[in-house]
Design a protein around this motif. Structure first.
Motif, mmCIF file in Angstrom:
data_model
loop_
_atom_site.group_PDB
_atom_site.id
_atom_site.type_symbol
_atom_site.label_atom_id
_atom_site.label_comp_id
_atom_site.label_asym_id
_atom_site.label_seq_id
_atom_site.Cartn_x
_atom_site.Cartn_y
_atom_site.Cartn_z
ATOM 1 N N UNK A 165 -3.806 5.590 -15.713
ATOM 2 C CA UNK A 165 -4.242 7.016 -15.785
ATOM 3 C C UNK A 165 -3.344 8.072 -15.318
ATOM 4 N N UNK A 166 -2.574 7.821 -14.263
ATOM 5 C CA UNK A 166 -1.860 8.918 -13.799
ATOM 6 C C UNK A 166 -0.621 9.117 -14.853
ATOM 7 N N UNK A 167 -0.116 8.181 -15.182
ATOM 8 C CA UNK A 167 0.889 8.362 -16.136
ATOM 9 C C UNK A 167 0.450 9.100 -17.463
ATOM 10 N N UNK A 168 -0.584 8.451 -17.988
ATOM 11 C CA UNK A 168 -1.121 9.224 -19.536
ATOM 12 C C UNK A 168 -1.364 10.729 -19.165
ATOM 13 N N UNK A 169 -1.905 11.151 -17.843
ATOM 14 C CA UNK A 169 -2.394 12.441 -17.744
ATOM 15 C C UNK A 169 -1.024 13.191 -17.569
ATOM 16 N N UNK A 170 -0.011 12.748 -16.604
ATOM 17 C CA UNK A 170 1.204 13.454 -16.391
ATOM 18 C C UNK A 170 1.880 13.561 -17.678
ATOM 19 N N UNK B 28 -6.597 14.167 -3.065
ATOM 20 C CA UNK B 28 -7.979 14.222 -4.053
ATOM 21 C C UNK B 28 -8.435 13.064 -3.853
ATOM 22 N N UNK B 29 -9.710 12.807 -4.597
ATOM 23 C CA UNK B 29 -10.507 11.536 -4.536
ATOM 24 C C UNK B 29 -9.817 10.451 -5.387
ATOM 25 N N UNK B 30 -8.864 10.750 -6.297
ATOM 26 C CA UNK B 30 -8.320 9.743 -7.385
ATOM 27 C C UNK B 30 -7.301 10.617 -7.806
ATOM 28 N N UNK B 31 -6.644 9.858 -8.986
ATOM 29 C CA UNK B 31 -5.492 10.196 -9.482
ATOM 30 C C UNK B 31 -4.317 10.531 -8.723
ATOM 31 N N UNK B 32 -4.091 9.882 -7.724
ATOM 32 C CA UNK B 32 -3.329 10.170 -6.601
ATOM 33 C C UNK B 32 -1.751 10.444 -6.986
ATOM 34 N N UNK B 33 -1.585 10.016 -8.232
ATOM 35 C CA UNK B 33 -0.155 9.920 -8.938
ATOM 36 C C UNK B 33 0.173 11.513 -9.491
ATOM 37 N N UNK B 34 -0.957 12.334 -9.385
ATOM 38 C CA UNK B 34 -0.811 13.789 -10.053
ATOM 39 C C UNK B 34 -0.498 14.820 -8.935
ATOM 40 N N UNK C 161 0.821 -1.370 0.217
ATOM 41 C CA UNK C 161 -0.034 0.058 -0.071
ATOM 42 C C UNK C 161 0.738 1.324 0.206
ATOM 43 N N UNK C 162 0.539 2.269 -0.864
ATOM 44 C CA UNK C 162 1.139 3.527 -0.937
ATOM 45 C C UNK C 162 0.289 4.659 -0.355
ATOM 46 N N UNK C 163 0.894 5.746 0.250
ATOM 47 C CA UNK C 163 0.175 6.981 0.362
ATOM 48 C C UNK C 163 0.309 7.909 -0.827
ATOM 49 N N UNK C 164 -0.465 8.954 -1.001
ATOM 50 C CA UNK C 164 -0.478 9.691 -2.043
ATOM 51 C C UNK C 164 0.938 10.305 -2.326
ATOM 52 N N UNK C 165 1.601 10.839 -1.638
ATOM 53 C CA UNK C 165 2.892 11.294 -1.772
ATOM 54 C C UNK C 165 3.899 10.106 -2.437
ATOM 55 N N UNK C 166 3.759 8.894 -2.019
ATOM 56 C CA UNK C 166 4.677 7.893 -2.756
ATOM 57 C C UNK C 166 4.165 8.009 -4.115
ATOM 58 N N UNK C 167 2.836 7.814 -4.268
ATOM 59 C CA UNK C 167 2.221 7.722 -5.655
ATOM 60 C C UNK C 167 2.611 8.574 -6.557
ATOM 61 N N UNK C 168 2.759 9.853 -6.207
ATOM 62 C CA UNK C 168 3.346 11.049 -6.902
ATOM 63 C C UNK C 168 4.730 10.803 -7.278
ATOM 64 N N UNK C 169 5.418 10.261 -6.265
ATOM 65 C CA UNK C 169 7.003 10.055 -6.687
ATOM 66 C C UNK C 169 7.089 8.955 -7.719
ATOM 67 N N UNK C 170 6.197 7.853 -7.440
ATOM 68 C CA UNK C 170 6.315 6.804 -8.447
ATOM 69 C C UNK C 170 5.962 7.236 -10.058
ATOM 70 N N UNK C 171 4.979 7.951 -9.980
ATOM 71 C CA UNK C 171 4.431 8.557 -11.129
ATOM 72 C C UNK C 171 5.649 9.260 -12.054
ATOM 73 N N UNK C 172 6.159 10.311 -11.182
ATOM 74 C CA UNK C 172 7.323 10.947 -11.773
ATOM 75 C C UNK C 172 8.500 10.170 -12.333
#
Lengths: 621, 621
Positions: free
Chosen positions: B69-74, B203-209, B19-30
């Protein structure tokens, strides 16, 4: 209310300041539960009578759920429902568990659902086989599909399970029974041997609950752990049950079946209120686009916006007034049945009627609430997607209610079955609660002769139109469903299949239409108990909820010949818009009236002073 | 497809195991973005022509969005949309940014929306004031309500913003223009001075952005950073614009306005397919309850379940065939306008028509997809709530599409305006795309004379009924909306208010009904290009989607006098059930045909071999 001060005074209950992953949320909820249990809220609980205690726990559950649904569910599964079930299904020998769970020495879970079977409880495969030589039950999971799963609190933290398993004795299966099964050492939380137990992993919401799975490998428990109020194994090792007091069994069944659903309805009242409070307050202060004079308008001024939100404000009121009154009636019924005030027939009628009403109401209410949350989220535009708007968490935490404690689609069939059965019930019974709610079915023939001939708005914006049209609709759907069944009977022998193929546009719609009409009936009665000023506004909400709900059934009103004139659809749709427009000045103050205490909405987008308080402003420095 | 092998070969793209928190998801997407950019997928991109490049990027976007979807939007916000906008709005002097962003040296964000204004872009308040003495623009945020916010990539990671601000020069405001604004040092990612910039939080979703906010405090950028294709400041410090080539401006506007919405429609095709693939596969193997012989039935056998899911399977096909064809036409239009093949009038007609069709289609498609995801989640019962079912993430990541790139409710008004305007357009233009889609409006009078007199199922399960009824419905709604407007004109002078009060049950429904009829038209054409065997099934899906969509408008069919007979509603509802039942054997193979490659669904509940593969079985040891 005392529960708010508990949440306010202890920082463990404050929303976390940094993003957490789901494992951290589970740990936090577990810590919250301990402080909650020892907060003093439950000190006098064992001295209360059934009615007082139930109302008290229901009120605390409602408040807690509003504030933190993870905590309320963890508490219910781990303590209140477990201790309730002990009193219902167990006997004196189980009382120590009752005191241990309230004393925080043990934590329970309710293990019913298996991987392959949820709704169809008859097919549950976990067995508890009696071994007379050791006076033990041997619990066994025959295969992966019989693993208990989704069990809240089981994943990491419970010490005991209230397990439902097929009781096998002397080679015969005696059906599902409840057992108290030790799972983990209360001191170390290390699981005992011969169990495969763990967490099912991440979910779409309720991240604070450790839902788990378990498989039993010939796991032995003492005979006395059987909850033996309705049946037991005697000293000769034979299964025994006494049916001398069946209304008690029925009453117990009612209590354990319906209580969870009644609680869901109560929680839904708060969820829908929260959603519309957030979106209406936001709409009252968010401006976007300007009129021809360049004056920016709050979005609540837009017709579309009113039409999107106001029917849900009306629904919030209608549902609340129904649930309050009905919960009270429900508790009275349980008390009466426990006190032996009803005979067997009456109890049986009452149990099945209450069950049927709970089934369709829980379905309608949870779906309405689901839609209200989503509409509110969208009505807040992009900002509705921010966590601070609370609508995302509200949606994700609310969502399981449409499939748990009975999948809505399955529940609606129960109501349909009851309504069809009631058409052939003895007339006298119609004066007996809850059959009073469908008394009008007796006059079905006459009701089906009604036709709509209105041509002015006041012909639809009135109680008689709404209630009479709903009576017609319910009667017509009963008739149409029966006709469909009759046709199917000529093609098919299997009763099960016949029932399945009379659902869409028929039995399923019947159950929902009945739920709407019933809620409207309760709401109207409530309107008439209020003072004139309040009743004036509440009645408008009644009309709005009534017409908005009826509009969804217009196809059937035309199909069944209730009207063939264009004015029916025209007047209902026009009525909805007129009511929205008339209600506009009231709605903002109304949402303040149903809003939960301010601090709950602290981080919500809109605030009662009409100013935006975007929580994330604090980031801007 | 090459993009799948990129995702398969590099472990950075694998779903996280813990399980990741939203900060970790943002770093992963980057991190994923960097590997994605240098994966070789984009090596030949700069040598492609517009058409080829656009189709290529759209295909990659679709695939990426389906997977992550995080990656495609980023990627879209940070690279592809930014570089596209540079070519559209900038000139040669901005080319270095183009190469830098594709080379991974800089990362962008698109800063348009402000805290207080999103849909109403005219009210955006951020200013870029030209200072001739230093040849710089001074960017300023006048107040908290003008903070740019929700900007994806701005929260933590972007180095440059493509900023839209009011260009002020010599004391006059010349409206919104695009500027390239440095935000962070590309080496250290430390923000520059005179900026208040940060992450807006969870946010409610797209935690990687990393969505962010920014306020500019008299922040200076060089004059050359103005994207100056449509207007510029000359050497005398005066604002200049040349309107000698307006179709290019219009073409550019079309491209930048509609491209994002076309992409959303493409993504929605995959989201709806994913949802129904998961729920139908699950329904095909999940058994619950048994018939009178004790044989357990897969839930796909139940009428209610078919009725809940199959219309969305049909919608997935209908939408896909529309979006594929329409995207192609859209690209051709942009190419034609860029090549100067159209005159000003034609370009203007084309631009407004394409915009109108995109607006209503994006709205209808995203709402349909939203509902399909939720219905799928519920149709999977409790298991649909598990993260492994993917439906929760699908819902939360899909959700913003109903309000971003134009709030659906606002977009529908654009379509309504266009449809009403078209009633007074020169007849010749109806042969010109996309006005070809509403050619039938010319025959409105004759069409409104149509009446339904059918009495057998084959009178509704046919192309002519569906298409002709939709023509009637669109014509009637155009007429009814105009009539409503005429009535309002007698009570109200403000055009803005008149438009607002002709939305519900009128203009808004008109736009949606038009979108449905248009999608059905494209789908029917597609059916007729397929071989007989396939066409036989596709046409059934066409009928199902058609009747299911029409059923929602039955009130208006009766209200407008298209029929007053009960058989209309009866036959349409019966038709839906018959089609569901007939399609049952096909649907399972159909969902396999639209399913994305297997590995994407690896962790989904159902799998193509018909066996359940609960991902969380791995927990059980």
């Amino acid at each position: 209310m005392r529960v708010w001060s508990v949440f306010q005074s202890d920082p463990i209950f404050s929303p976390p300041k940094i993003p957490m992953n789901t494992e951290e949320e589970k740990r936090l909820t577990a810590k919250q539960l301990v402080n909650f249990l020892f907060s003093g809220l439950f000190d006098g609980i064992h001295d209360m009578c059934y009615r007082e205690k139930t109302l008290y726990l229901m009120a605390i559950n409602e408040a807690t759920e509003m504030f933190n649904p993870n905590l309320s569910i963890k508490f219910a599964l781990g303590i209140s429902l477990f201790s309730n079930a002990l009193l219902c299904l167990g006997t004196e020998r189980h009382l120590p568990y009752y005191y241990d769970v309230w004393g925080g020495k043990i934590l329970s879970c309710l293990a019913i659902t298996e991987l392959a079977h949820g709704s169809d409880t008859k097919r549950l495969k976990t067995t508890a086989t009696y071994d007379h030589s050791t006076q033990e039950f041997i619990i066994n999971t025959p295969g992966i599909e019989a693993a208990k799963c989704w069990v809240g609190n089981l994943g990491k933290q419970c010490t005991h399970a209230l397990l439902f398993a097929q009781l096998v004795c002397s080679g015969s299966c005696h059906g599902l029974h409840g057992f108290i099964v030790p799972i983990r050492d209360p001191k170390t939380l290390i699981p005992y041997e011969n169990l495969t137990v763990g967490d099912i992993g991440e979910k779409s919401g309720l991240h604070g609950i450790d839902n788990g799975y378990i498989m039993f490998h010939n796991y032995r428990i003492p005979k006395k752990n059987l909850l033996n109020k309705t049946g037991d194994v005697n000293d000769d090792g034979e299964y025994e049950t006494e049916f001398s007091d069946p209304q008690r069994i029925l009453g117990a069944a009612l209590e354990s079946l319906s209580a969870g659903r009644v609680a869901i309805m109560q929680e839904s009242c708060n969820s829908i209120s929260k959603a519309v409070v957030i979106s209406v307050r936001y709409a009252a202060q968010r401006c976007q686009f300007s009129d021809s004079n360049g004056i920016e308008l709050p979005i609540i001024e837009y017709q579309t916006h009113q039409w999107r939100l106001f029917p849900y404000v009306a629904a919030a009121y209608a549902i609340k007034s129904f649930v309050q009154k009905f919960s009270d009636q429900y508790i009275s019924c349980v008390v009466q049945s426990q006190d032996g005030q009803m005979d067997v027939d009456q109890t049986s009628l009452m149990v099945s009627g209450v069950h049927a009403i709970v089934c369709c109401s829980k379905s309608l209410i949870t779906w309405t609430c689901r839609d209200a949350i989503q509409e509110s989220r969208e009505a807040c535009g992009g900002h509705g997607f921010h966590k601070a708007a609370r609508l995302g968490d509200l949606r994700n935490n609310f969502d399981p209610r449409v499939t748990f404690e009975g999948d809505n689609t399955v529940l609606l069939q129960q109501t349909m079955n009851w309504l069809l059965r009631c058409t052939s019930v003895n007339e006298d019974y119609y004066s007996f609660f809850p059959l009073t709610c469908i008394k009008y079915l007796q006059n079905s023939k006459q009701i089906l002769g009604r036709r709509f001939n209105g041509n002015r708005l006041e012909h639809v914006i009135c109680h008689s139109f709404i209630s009479q049209t709903y009576e017609w609709l319910v009667c017509w759907l009963v008739k149409a469903t029966c006709e469909r069944i009759d046709v199917l009977k000529t093609q098919e022998d299997d009763k099960f299949k016949i029932r399945n193929f009379s659902q869409v546009f028929r039995g399923r719609t019947l159950a929902l239409a009945f739920a709407e009409s019933n809620i409207l009936m309760y709401f109207w009665d409530h309107c008439n108990t209020c003072d004139d000023e309040l009743a004036f506004v509440l009645k408008k909400l009644y009309y709005l909820y009534g017409l908005w709900s009826l509009y969804k059934h217009i196809a059937l009103l035309y199909q069944g010949g209730f009207s063939s004139s264009s004015s029916l659809s025209e007047l209902i749709s026009e009525g909805i818009l007129v009511l929205c427009s008339e209600l506009k000045p009231e709605v903002v103050s109304l949402v303040d009236a149903i809003a939960p205490p301010d601090f709950i909405l602290d981080s919500a987008l809109g605030a009662s002073d009409g100013k935006v308080r975007y929580k994330w402003h604090v980031h801007v420095q």
